[in-house]
Design an enzyme around this catalytic site. Structure first.
Site, PDB file in Angstrom:
ATOM      1  N   CYS A 144      -1.062 -17.125  17.114  1.00 37.31           N
ATOM      2  CA  CYS A 144      -1.647 -18.232  16.356  1.00 37.31           C
ATOM      3  C   CYS A 144      -0.732 -19.456  16.466  1.00 37.31           C
ATOM      4  O   CYS A 144       0.385 -19.373  16.916  1.00 37.31           O
ATOM      5  CB  CYS A 144      -1.772 -17.830  14.896  1.00 37.31           C
ATOM      6  SG  CYS A 144      -2.691 -16.304  14.674  1.00 37.31           S
ATOM      7  N   ARG A 148      -1.977 -21.745  23.672  1.00 41.20           N
ATOM      8  CA  ARG A 148      -1.564 -20.413  23.208  1.00 41.20           C
ATOM      9  C   ARG A 148      -2.753 -19.474  23.070  1.00 41.20           C
ATOM     10  O   ARG A 148      -2.590 -18.280  22.857  1.00 41.20           O
ATOM     11  CB  ARG A 148      -0.861 -20.536  21.854  1.00 41.20           C
ATOM     12  CG  ARG A 148       0.437 -21.301  21.878  1.00 41.20           C
ATOM     13  CD  ARG A 148       0.807 -21.824  20.503  1.00 41.20           C
ATOM     14  NE  ARG A 148       1.120 -20.761  19.581  1.00 41.20           N
ATOM     15  CZ  ARG A 148       2.374 -20.335  19.319  1.00 41.20           C
ATOM     16  NH1 ARG A 148       3.385 -20.885  19.967  1.00 41.20           N
ATOM     17  NH2 ARG A 148       2.617 -19.381  18.451  1.00 41.20           N
ATOM     18  N   TRP A 201      -5.518 -16.557  16.644  1.00 45.22           N
ATOM     19  CA  TRP A 201      -5.804 -15.549  17.670  1.00 45.22           C
ATOM     20  C   TRP A 201      -5.963 -14.251  16.892  1.00 45.22           C
ATOM     21  O   TRP A 201      -4.979 -13.739  16.328  1.00 45.22           O
ATOM     22  CB  TRP A 201      -4.661 -15.461  18.682  1.00 45.22           C
ATOM     23  CG  TRP A 201      -4.734 -14.283  19.585  1.00 45.22           C
ATOM     24  CD1 TRP A 201      -4.197 -13.046  19.374  1.00 45.22           C
ATOM     25  CD2 TRP A 201      -5.420 -14.176  20.842  1.00 45.22           C
ATOM     26  NE1 TRP A 201      -4.483 -12.197  20.408  1.00 45.22           N
ATOM     27  CE2 TRP A 201      -5.227 -12.859  21.337  1.00 45.22           C
ATOM     28  CE3 TRP A 201      -6.161 -15.064  21.605  1.00 45.22           C
ATOM     29  CZ2 TRP A 201      -5.752 -12.410  22.555  1.00 45.22           C
ATOM     30  CZ3 TRP A 201      -6.691 -14.629  22.823  1.00 45.22           C
ATOM     31  CH2 TRP A 201      -6.492 -13.330  23.280  1.00 45.22           C
ATOM     32  N   ASN A 251       1.405 -17.046  11.221  1.00 43.51           N
ATOM     33  CA  ASN A 251       1.393 -16.544  12.596  1.00 43.51           C
ATOM     34  C   ASN A 251       2.229 -15.278  12.596  1.00 43.51           C
ATOM     35  O   ASN A 251       3.372 -15.281  12.156  1.00 43.51           O
ATOM     36  CB  ASN A 251       2.000 -17.582  13.554  1.00 43.51           C
ATOM     37  CG  ASN A 251       2.077 -17.050  14.973  1.00 43.51           C
ATOM     38  OD1 ASN A 251       1.322 -16.152  15.333  1.00 43.51           O
ATOM     39  ND2 ASN A 251       2.999 -17.584  15.755  1.00 43.51           N
ATOM     40  N   GLY A 252       1.640 -14.172  13.064  1.00 38.80           N
ATOM     41  CA  GLY A 252       2.392 -12.906  13.093  1.00 38.80           C
ATOM     42  C   GLY A 252       1.490 -11.761  12.670  1.00 38.80           C
ATOM     43  O   GLY A 252       0.270 -11.892  12.591  1.00 38.80           O
ATOM     44  N   GLU A 300       0.641  -1.198  40.780  1.00 32.93           N
ATOM     45  CA  GLU A 300       0.750  -2.459  40.022  1.00 32.93           C
ATOM     46  C   GLU A 300       1.738  -3.386  40.711  1.00 32.93           C
ATOM     47  O   GLU A 300       1.506  -4.594  40.812  1.00 32.93           O
ATOM     48  CB  GLU A 300       1.173  -2.170  38.582  1.00 32.93           C
ATOM     49  CG  GLU A 300       1.357  -3.396  37.725  1.00 32.93           C
ATOM     50  CD  GLU A 300       0.113  -4.275  37.613  1.00 32.93           C
ATOM     51  OE1 GLU A 300      -0.978  -3.826  38.033  1.00 32.93           O
ATOM     52  OE2 GLU A 300       0.231  -5.414  37.160  1.00 32.93           O
ATOM     53  N   LYS A 347       0.773  -7.195  41.997  1.00 33.80           N
ATOM     54  CA  LYS A 347       1.528  -8.378  41.554  1.00 33.80           C
ATOM     55  C   LYS A 347       1.971  -9.195  42.758  1.00 33.80           C
ATOM     56  O   LYS A 347       1.838 -10.404  42.806  1.00 33.80           O
ATOM     57  CB  LYS A 347       2.749  -7.948  40.722  1.00 33.80           C
ATOM     58  CG  LYS A 347       2.423  -7.459  39.346  1.00 33.80           C
ATOM     59  CD  LYS A 347       2.127  -8.574  38.381  1.00 33.80           C
ATOM     60  CE  LYS A 347       0.727  -8.819  37.932  1.00 33.80           C
ATOM     61  NZ  LYS A 347      -0.313  -7.919  37.810  1.00 33.80           N
ATOM     62  N   GLU A 403      -1.225 -10.764  44.582  1.00 32.95           N
ATOM     63  CA  GLU A 403      -2.065 -11.779  43.913  1.00 32.95           C
ATOM     64  C   GLU A 403      -1.324 -13.087  43.644  1.00 32.95           C
ATOM     65  O   GLU A 403      -1.967 -14.119  43.508  1.00 32.95           O
ATOM     66  CB  GLU A 403      -2.678 -11.218  42.634  1.00 32.95           C
ATOM     67  CG  GLU A 403      -1.731 -10.875  41.526  1.00 32.95           C
ATOM     68  CD  GLU A 403      -2.473 -10.377  40.291  1.00 32.95           C
ATOM     69  OE1 GLU A 403      -3.620 -10.785  40.056  1.00 32.95           O
ATOM     70  OE2 GLU A 403      -1.897  -9.561  39.567  1.00 32.95           O
ATOM     71  N   HIS A 407       0.177  10.717  56.713  1.00 36.24           N
ATOM     72  CA  HIS A 407      -1.223  10.977  57.107  1.00 36.24           C
ATOM     73  C   HIS A 407      -1.850   9.737  57.711  1.00 36.24           C
ATOM     74  O   HIS A 407      -3.037   9.486  57.529  1.00 36.24           O
ATOM     75  CB  HIS A 407      -2.009  11.482  55.884  1.00 36.24           C
ATOM     76  CG  HIS A 407      -1.483  12.763  55.354  1.00 36.24           C
ATOM     77  ND1 HIS A 407      -1.702  13.981  55.961  1.00 36.24           N
ATOM     78  CD2 HIS A 407      -0.645  13.020  54.312  1.00 36.24           C
ATOM     79  CE1 HIS A 407      -1.075  14.940  55.300  1.00 36.24           C
ATOM     80  NE2 HIS A 407      -0.429  14.389  54.281  1.00 36.24           N
ATOM     81  N   LYS A 420      -8.956 -15.391  35.390  1.00 35.58           N
ATOM     82  CA  LYS A 420      -8.254 -14.537  34.425  1.00 35.58           C
ATOM     83  C   LYS A 420      -9.153 -13.389  33.976  1.00 35.58           C
ATOM     84  O   LYS A 420      -8.705 -12.287  33.768  1.00 35.58           O
ATOM     85  CB  LYS A 420      -7.808 -15.362  33.208  1.00 35.58           C
ATOM     86  CG  LYS A 420      -7.028 -14.569  32.169  1.00 35.58           C
ATOM     87  CD  LYS A 420      -5.763 -13.967  32.752  1.00 35.58           C
ATOM     88  CE  LYS A 420      -5.053 -13.059  31.773  1.00 35.58           C
ATOM     89  NZ  LYS A 420      -3.959 -12.282  32.411  1.00 35.58           N
TER      90      LYS A 420
HETATM   91  C1  AGP Z   1      -4.192  -8.389  37.238  1.00 31.10           C
HETATM   92  O1  AGP Z   1      -3.008  -9.167  37.325  1.00 31.10           O
HETATM   93  C2  AGP Z   1      -5.440  -9.227  37.365  1.00 31.10           C
HETATM   94  N1  AGP Z   1      -5.426 -10.317  36.468  1.00 31.10           N
HETATM   95  C3  AGP Z   1      -6.698  -8.387  37.358  1.00 31.10           C
HETATM   96  O2  AGP Z   1      -6.515  -7.286  38.211  1.00 31.10           O
HETATM   97  C4  AGP Z   1      -7.108  -7.819  35.974  1.00 31.10           C
HETATM   98  O3  AGP Z   1      -6.221  -6.814  35.580  1.00 31.10           O
HETATM   99  C5  AGP Z   1      -8.516  -7.227  36.126  1.00 31.10           C
HETATM  100  O4  AGP Z   1      -9.382  -8.272  36.521  1.00 31.10           O
HETATM  101  C6  AGP Z   1      -9.050  -6.584  34.844  1.00 31.10           C
HETATM  102  O5  AGP Z   1      -9.165  -7.564  33.853  1.00 31.10           O
HETATM  103  P1  AGP Z   1      -9.359  -7.067  32.325  1.00 31.10           P
HETATM  104  O6  AGP Z   1      -8.144  -6.272  32.011  1.00 31.10           O
HETATM  105  O7  AGP Z   1      -9.495  -8.326  31.530  1.00 31.10           O
HETATM  106  O8  AGP Z   1     -10.601  -6.218  32.296  1.00 31.10           O
END
Ligand code: AGP
Length: 620
Positions: free
Chosen positions: A2, A27, A76, A106-107, A493, A497, A500, A516, A615
């Site tokens: 928040c 934020r 938030w 906020n918290g 993961e 990272k 992307e 394989h 996002k």
């Molecule tokens: C990961 O860094 C990406 N932003 C992407 O893979 C993300 O995790 C995926 O689109 C799933 O999004 P969500 O967790 O909002 O469902």
């Protein structure tokens, strides 16, 4: 998180509050509100769900409210759906005119339900689902019960509540004063000629002043026109140093980091702690996981025959990690699927199964479709989501919230880490309820979870070494991440990272799978990054690394302190603290996040807004 803004001075407060809140929009929030004390001493409160524009429209950009003192808030949601009722400010009565105290926060107040029960017994009534309303009413309770000054009422409240807060309150019978208190949630007090400001973060007040006091933990502040006083929880005065802010607005929004992603990497310890504290209750003798807020009865947990996890991207990677931990601890079969596959596979689901959907945004189209597919088949669904009131949160039978706070960078870090934590919590609680672990083991696992935040902080001390390594490989074309078991899940993961945000091509492979086919791609100088945190598989992975080394690969490794013999095989090693093997993924992922970030930086790319990505993928 928040956002809080407060003002006391000689100008109308409302336009200043709105301007300040607009500087905190980055934020993330879902509703907003403000309160102004008018010339008659009454509070005027305006709140709105949705964007700050609603509040601007409702108040004619603040011009409709008159008064030279006020507080504002962008919310938030963590407790209670996003709504006008749940939006701050919150009041000590049931409507503004009969309220003596009004506040914003906020918290997260962890024991707010306990306090709410206490206040209900004392005759208080509640209109919202928020922990903040409880906090404001608790201040009011002590203020009236002890007929004490605001400082003491706030101090008594601080002693009683558990959790984190940046709190700003106005007392009807203390005109021209804003009172504030802080524990774990940031708060600053800005001073300029005849005007005093309070805010969660610097951007809100940079337009008016660069001279600020940083409010420290367990401190109380009293803001007056152009001045501020500070007190300890014992109401002892404190002398504080006035600091000049040299950041520009953009740098201030990122907390001084170059990108939100780095800021959010550093927020992971706090996010993990908040997520743990949201379901782990401490009764003084022991800590227990309390899933009552999720709503899944123990009987259902005992009867689960099969778990299916469906998610996308990093959330899917968190599901892969959860699979290993849940199966090993709770001995329940777990199947992990990409939501985009699950939704069209016509999945055969056991009627006593549980489908878990993991999603940061709660709005990912494929994950929503997977959830609806499961519900159509009559199988119970549990959502692990970061956004209160999101589609997946609303449609699932049970919801376990991660408390990562808003995540601005497209590449997830803190949300992913809290998804891992959610998986651990389910594994431990399911194991305990199903009688697979005893009290001692239960307590051990919970203590291991609480040790993670400090261990992550320790890893940040290796940032320079990781940045050096990323710069060394700035022109790398192909990277292979390998690991076994949980290390494979984390390799997935790490690879994402890197892909992307630095656009370097990389693949994650179960280490035993290399021979394989893929090992044909290993040649002189190929970078292979190994994750080795699972003791019983350590030597196996070393062998796979050697297979790559004999073919000319450059070997890097992420492993735990103590495994220094790995330097006979790997040319670069990033060590992380040791933890129970089930939870090592929370540590080994940190160097991988930093590597991807630093490679992106070395390539001059925007780590927060990588090309082609959104996002939240709300379309198929
Ligand atoms: C990961 O860094 C990406 N932003 C992407 O893979 C993300 O995790 C995926 O689109 C799933 O999004 P969500 O967790 O909002 O469902």
């Amino acid at each position: 998180m928040c956002g809080i803004v407060g003002f006391v001075g000689r100008r109308d407060a409302a336009p200043i509050l709105l301007e300040g809140l607009s500087k905190l929009e980055y934020r993330g929030y879902d509703s907003a509100g403000l309160a102004v004390r008018d010339s008659t001493g009454n509070f005027e409160v305006v709140k709105a769900k949705g964007k700050l524009k609603e509040l601007f429209d409702k108040t004619d950009s603040g011009k409709a409210l008159h008064g030279t003192m006020g507080i504002g808030h962008t919310r938030w949601a963590t407790h209670g759906e996003p709504s006008e009722t749940n939006a701050h400010p919150h009041i000590s009565g049931m409507d503004v005119k009969d309220s003596d105290i009004i506040g914003v926060h906020n918290g997260i107040i962890e024991n707010y339900m306990e306090m709410k029960t206490k206040l209900l017994r004392k005759g208080y009534k509640f209109y919202s689902d928020t922990d903040t309303e409880v906090l404001v009413k608790l201040v009011d309770y002590y203020y009236k019960k002890y007929k004490c000054p605001p400082c003491e009422a706030i101090a008594k409240t601080m002693v009683r509540v558990k959790g984190s807060y940046a709190l700003a309150v106005m007392f009807k019978d203390h005109p021209d004063e804003i009172w504030a208190a802080r524990k774990d949630s940031p708060m600053i007090v800005g001073i300029s000629d005849n005007e005093t400001f309070i805010a969660s973060d610097v951007p809100a007040i940079l337009k008016y002043t660069r001279n600020v006091y940083y409010v420290d933990n367990m401190e109380i502040a009293c803001l007056k026109e152009g001045s501020a006083e500070f007190f300890t929880i014992d109401s002892e005065p404190i002398e504080k140093e006035l600091v000049e802010i040299t950041w520009d607005t953009e740098a201030a929004e990122k907390g001084g980091y170059e990108y939100f992603m780095m800021k959010e990497i550093h927020e992971q310890p706090r996010a993990i702690l908040d997520t743990l504290n949201s379901v782990i209750k401490d009764d003084g003798d022991s800590k227990k996981i309390d899933f009552s807020g999720i709503g899944i009865p123990d009987e259902d947990i005992k009867n689960i025959s099969q778990i299916y996890i469906a998610a996308c991207g990093s959330a899917w990677h968190a599901g892969m990690a959860a699979q290993y931990v849940i199966e090993d601890l709770a001995r329940v079969p777990v199947r992990v699927e990409l939501a985009s596959e699950f939704r069209y596979r016509k999945p055969i689901l056991d009627k006593n199964g549980l489908v878990i959907i993991i999603s940061q945004s709660g709005e990912t189209a494929d994950s929503i479709a997977a959830l609806r597919e499961a519900k159509e088949k009559g199988v119970k669904t549990l959502a692990i989501v970061n956004v209160v009131g999101s589609t997946i949160a609303r449609e699932a039978d049970y919801v376990l919230y991660t408390l990562a706070g808003p995540e601005i960078a497209v590449a997830t870090t803190k949300a992913y880490s809290t998804q891992l934590i959610a998986g651990y919590l389910l594994a431990i609680q399911f194991a305990y309820v199903r009688g697979m672990i005893d009290d001692e083991k239960y307590a051990y696992y919970i203590s291991e979870l609480y040790a993670l935040p400090d261990k992550i902080e320790k890893i940040f001390e290796t940032k320079d070494k990781l940045q050096w390594f990323a710069a060394k490989f700035v022109n790398v074309h192909d990277v292979f991440f390998i690991g076994r078991n949980l290390d494979y899940a984390v390799s997935l993961e790490g690879s994402l990272k890197m892909k992307e945000i630095s656009y370097a091509h990389s693949e994650a492979y179960a280490a035993g799978e290399l021979k394989h086919g893929t090992i044909s791609m290993i040649e002189g100088g190929t970078l292979v990054i190994s994750v080795l945190t699972q003791p019983e598989l350590f030597d196996k992975t070393i062998s796979n690394m050697s297979e790559c080394k004999t073919r000319g690969a450059y070997l890097a490794a992420i492993t735990a302190y103590g495994h220094y013999d790995i330097e006979d095989t790997a040319s670069f090693v990033s060590y992380v603290p040791t933890a129970d093997p089930h939870f090592m993924g929370s540590l080994s992922v940190i160097p991988l996040q930093l590597l991807g970030y630093y490679l992106s930086l070395a390539r001059g790319l925007d780590a927060d807004k990588p090309r082609n990505l959104a996002k939240s993928v709300t379309v198929e």
